[in-house]
Design a protein around this motif. Structure first.
Motif: not given
Lengths: 511, 411
Positions: B295-296, B298-301
């Protein structure tokens, strides 16, 4: 001295090991004589590790074809402890020590000096001191392993092997993570152990080291034995080894591409990265490189040379600290300080380890494809699932992902199809520059060819592709230019015309 | 011809079998709830489903359900919050002190309480999200701290009673907006003194909504060629759920109508179901829990998302705290003691996974109801608290074993 006895301690005869769809070992023969140092060399994926797993019982007797004769008798090891009892001890590249236990505790883990379950600490420490003296490690037995450098940890591993009365010591890339002086010390120790009658098998990429210590060299390529060279009979040259390691026809394994590089798209200058926890270790040293539009640029290097760390540090500073250096996209300085900014700037990074870093395995194909660009399939934060399905169906067809539907969970897909899902995810973010880290690792030949085709299409669209790979033929077949990386620094750059496996290998091994 | 028919039927049967296997958890939960309700209805001679008892059941479980909504998100994102019982008690105490002792207006107090809940969530979420301190430890500390704070705030005493308007949060009923004569006209038909038409209408509307959204999803599935629920299952499930909703609302309509809490609960459930299933933030929470590293990358904060999940939990715990205090009409130092365990149990019974990434709002709500019906039914039967605890514990264990077993079989 028993070192020159000519009797064979180990004979592996016609070992064949198949995995579903892949023949990892095909009639491999390996003969190791009592008291010698035997080097096993070959490219990544040639089958060295599989062969050692067969030997140590990780793949138990019956799961492979062929025979292992050890110490004059047929051996059928059921598991690792079985082979360890017979004195075969393997030291893996990733050390198997418990960091928060002391040296003494690690040495006797699972083999405690105890009576009825109560540990005799005096005996433990006394024996630890003896063993540490043998391997030349000047540390107190109570020191935590965590406080030791990699080189010293390696020595602890060897001491652990000695505590088990080792007869055949197998070292998998023992010097890969060591500095020059630590490497020398380790090699000297192996020579000393030989003098004491311990037989060793060393798996190594560093041919200068192989030449220095090995009595015999066996070269494995594509799961078969290519040659066995005896240093006592003839002089072994690095050239000879390299030729045997790589000599194969690589024409027609890669789709044709018209090579046409445009302007400089992506440029990195003076890139330095330090290790996230060991503050004193510099992982990336002053790396400079550029990628032109429509160009496929390779980064060659051994495992642990810092390729993945370089890519991850560039992609939103996902690795390391004290990162410094400049990045420019089309000549304009770019902000890549977080992953979402890197994506917005047009970067995509296809991770080396797709299962643990690339995919949410429990989720569907559709949800994985849209994950990095949910903004595109939503309005005001509310998802449009019809749009999501359309998008993922489009990629399913374009990438030829073999699945009954995009609502299938990715955990049910084969490696090649999973990799296509990861690629789809990143293509959906509309990147300008793609960094592909081992894009074809662990996938079959057919899927590999398809992925090469996708890479060629991307370059035809004018995107810049950086390809990190341990498979040299793949880099030679795909790339316009190849940078060679070693110990965190770029040590060379070759164009497609100049590059050959021998030249790359010699740049790596000679630094 | 005959051969072709047989094959078709076989395929159909296999599809139903496959579908049932892959959705065993959802059906199992619904089935378990029905079995338990029927069982208690029989052994309590119909007391369980008396209008007054249904109303009680809803009121007794409202605060657990409200917190389960937040807890589901926390657990799906891969964390846990052990402090919610204490936070709930603390907010109840804060409300009592503000209103009863300091004379602050009810509405201002409610706003302040929700805000304080958010701050408490933020204070805990900060350490979890940005310092990577395990949520188990941070919220265990929070559990002790806020338990102590409520004792300190109340000085060990019960504080109450609350003014009428505050009590309404938990004990009020929505007035019937339909003319009284309709209710009076319906009363003899249902053999009741009076009928709350609004409740009855709400029942039909809710049932209609469930069927409508089910049909819509089915149409979508068909359009994209997804193997959806077999027709027979779809019909059976919707008939059961729809009939249950109408039945419960009908029962409520013959008593005092719709409790305010039911509306709060219903609206929150719908909102949270929407957020988790239909919005980008919900999707990101599942991705975070499923694979935080992916997730990280993939650009998720991910840090911010974790932080927000705790802020949200704090606000919901505050809301639950006010409902709880209003229901008892006093704030007690021991309020909310060990309640976090009921909330967590509800979420796991509802099918969430300890390792994150899996779980549904509706599951958590049904899980909470299942526990509630067990509590209520056993109390009516006069089973002692000792046996009640044991039975609840075993139900939780059985539900999770079922999950793990099921997963093993699929994999």
């Amino acid at each position: 001295m028993t070192g020159c006895a000519m009797t064979a301690l180990l004979e592996m005869r016609s070992i064949t090991k198949t995995f579903p769809g892949v023949k990892a070992l095909d009639e491999v023969n390996l003969t190791v004589r009592e008291g010698e140092i035997h080097a096993l060399v070959g490219e990544n994926g040639a089958g060295k590790s599989t062969l050692m797993k067969v030997l140590s019982g990780v793949y138990p007797a019956g799961s492979y074809e062929g025979e292992i004769h050890y110490d004059g008798a047929l051996a059928e090891f059921r598991d690792i402890s079985d082979s360890e009892r017979r004195g075969i001890i393997i030291i893996h590249q990733e050390l198997a020590l418990v960091p928060l236990l002391s040296i003494a505790e690690n040495l006797f883990l699972g083999n405690e000096q105890a009576t009825r379950g109560v540990i005799d600490w005096q005996a433990t420490f006394r024996r630890t001191e003896e063993l540490l003296r043998k391997v030349g490690l000047k540390e107190a037995p109570a020191t935590l392993v965590d406080n030791l450098g990699v080189g010293k940890q390696q020595l602890v591993e060897i001491a652990k092997a000695l505590s088990k009365e080792v007869r055949l010591l197998i070292l998998d890339e023992p010097t890969a993570a060591l500095s020059e002086s630590d490497s020398q010390a380790l090699l000297n120790l192996i020579l000393e152990l030989k003098a004491q009658g311990v037989t060793s098998i060393i798996i190594s990429h560093k041919l200068n080291e192989v030449r220095r210590v090995a009595d015999t060299v066996t070269v494995i390529r594509d799961g078969t034995t290519i040659s066995t060279l005896d240093a006592r009979v003839e002089k072994i040259t690095e050239d000879r080894i390299v030729r045997d390691m790589v000599g194969r026809d690589i024409a027609h394994r890669y789709p044709e591409r018209e090579r046409r590089a445009g302007d400089v798209l992506f440029e990195v200058g003076g890139w330095n990265v330090w290790h996230p926890t060991h503050a004193e270790r510099q992982v990336i040293r002053d790396v400079n490189f550029h990628v032109r539009a429509g160009e496929v640029v390779g980064i060659a290097g051994l495992m642990g040379s810092g390729r993945t760390e370089l890519a991850m540090s560039l992609f939103g500073r996902s690795y390391g600290r004290n990162i410094s250096g400049q990045v420019a996209i089309r000549g304009v300085p770019a902000d890549l300080s977080s992953v979402d900014r890197a994506i917005a700037a047009g970067l995509a990074y296809v991770t080396e380890d797709r299962k643990s870093l690339g995919l949410v395995l429990e989720e569907t194909i559709q949800r994985n494809i849209t994950l990095a660009n949910l903004a595109e399939v939503s309005a005001g934060g509310v998802l449009n699932e019809n749009e999501e399905t359309k998008v993922s169906e489009r990629y399913r067809r374009a990438m030829n992902i073999r699945t009954p539907s995009v609502f299938q969970r990715v955990m049910n897909l084969s490696g090649g199809n999973q990799q296509k899902v990861v690629l789809s995810k990143w293509l959906f973010t509309g990147p300008e520059i793609l960094i592909l880290d081992e894009p074809t690792r662990g996938i079959d030949v057919g899927a590999k060819f398809e992925i090469y085709g996708i890479i060629n299409e991307l370059s035809a669209e004018g995107k810049g592709v950086v390809m990190i790979s341990s498979e040299m033929p793949e880099l030679l077949g795909m790339c316009d230019r190849i940078y060679i990386m070693n110990e965190g620094a770029f040590v060379g750059e070759l164009t497609a015309e100049e590059a050959s496996q021998e030249r790359i290998m010699s740049l790596i091994v000679t630094e | 011809m005959a051969v072709a028919e047989t094959t078709g039927a076989e395929v159909e049967t296999r599809n139903i079998g496959e579908y049932l296997m892959s959705h065993l958890r959802e059906y199992g939960l619904l089935f378990a709830l029905i079995v338990i309700m029927v069982f208690f209805q029989v052994v309590t001679d119909g007391t369980l489903l008396r209008p007054v008892n249904i109303t009680n059941l809803l009121l007794q479980n409202s605060y657990i359900i409200i917190m389960a909504l937040g807890m589901l998100i926390v657990i799906v994102s891969g964390n846990i919050d052990l402090s919610v019982g204490s936070v709930m008690g603390f907010i109840g105490a804060l409300a009592a002190v503000m209103i009863v002792e300091m004379g602050v207006s009810t509405y201002l107090t409610m706003l302040v309480c929700l805000a304080v809940g958010g701050v408490i969530g933020a204070a805990q979420g900060y350490w979890v999200a940005y310092w990577k301190i395990p949520s188990f430890i941070v919220t265990l500390a929070g559990m002790l701290v806020f338990r102590g704070l409520s004792l300190w705030l109340l000085e060990g005493q019960s504080v109450g009673p609350f003014p009428k308007e505050f009590q309404l949060i938990a004990n009020g009923y929505v007035p019937d907006i339909f003319p009284a004569w309709i209710g009076e006209a319906l009363a003899p038909i249902f053999d009741a003194r009076k009928v709350n038409v609004l409740a009855l209408v709400t029942g039909f509307v809710a049932a209609g909504f469930v069927v409508w959204s089910g049909l819509r999803k089915r149409a979508r599935d068909r359009a994209y060629g997804i193997v959806g629920e077999p027709r027979s299952f779809f019909v059976a499930r919707n008939v059961i759920v729809g009939a249950a909703l109408i039945f419960i609302m009908y029962k409520l309509s013959t008593f005092r109508g719709l409790p305010n809490v039911l509306i709060t609960m219903g609206v929150l459930t719908v909102i949270y179901a929407f957020i988790t299933e239909k919005t980008t933030i919900g999707r990101r929470v599942y991705a975070l829990g499923g694979n935080a590293k992916a997730a990280k990358l993939s650009g998720i904060r991910t840090e911010r998302l974790t932080f927000l999940s705790f802020v949200n939990m704090g606000v919901l715990a505050a809301a639950a705290g006010m409902v709880f205090a209003a229901r008892l009409n006093t704030a007690q130092p021991k309020a909310g003691f060990a309640l976090e365990l009921d909330v967590i149990a509800a979420v796991f019974i509802g099918g969430a996974s300890m390792s994150g990434g899996v779980g549904k709002i509706v599951g958590a709500v049904v899980g909470a109801f299942l526990m509630g019906v067990l509590n209520n039914g056993m109390s009516i039967m006069g089973i002692g608290i000792d046996y009640q605890q044991m039975i609840k514990g075993l139900v939780l264990l059985a539900a999770v074993i079922f999950d793990v077993y099921n997963k093993g079989k699929q994999g």
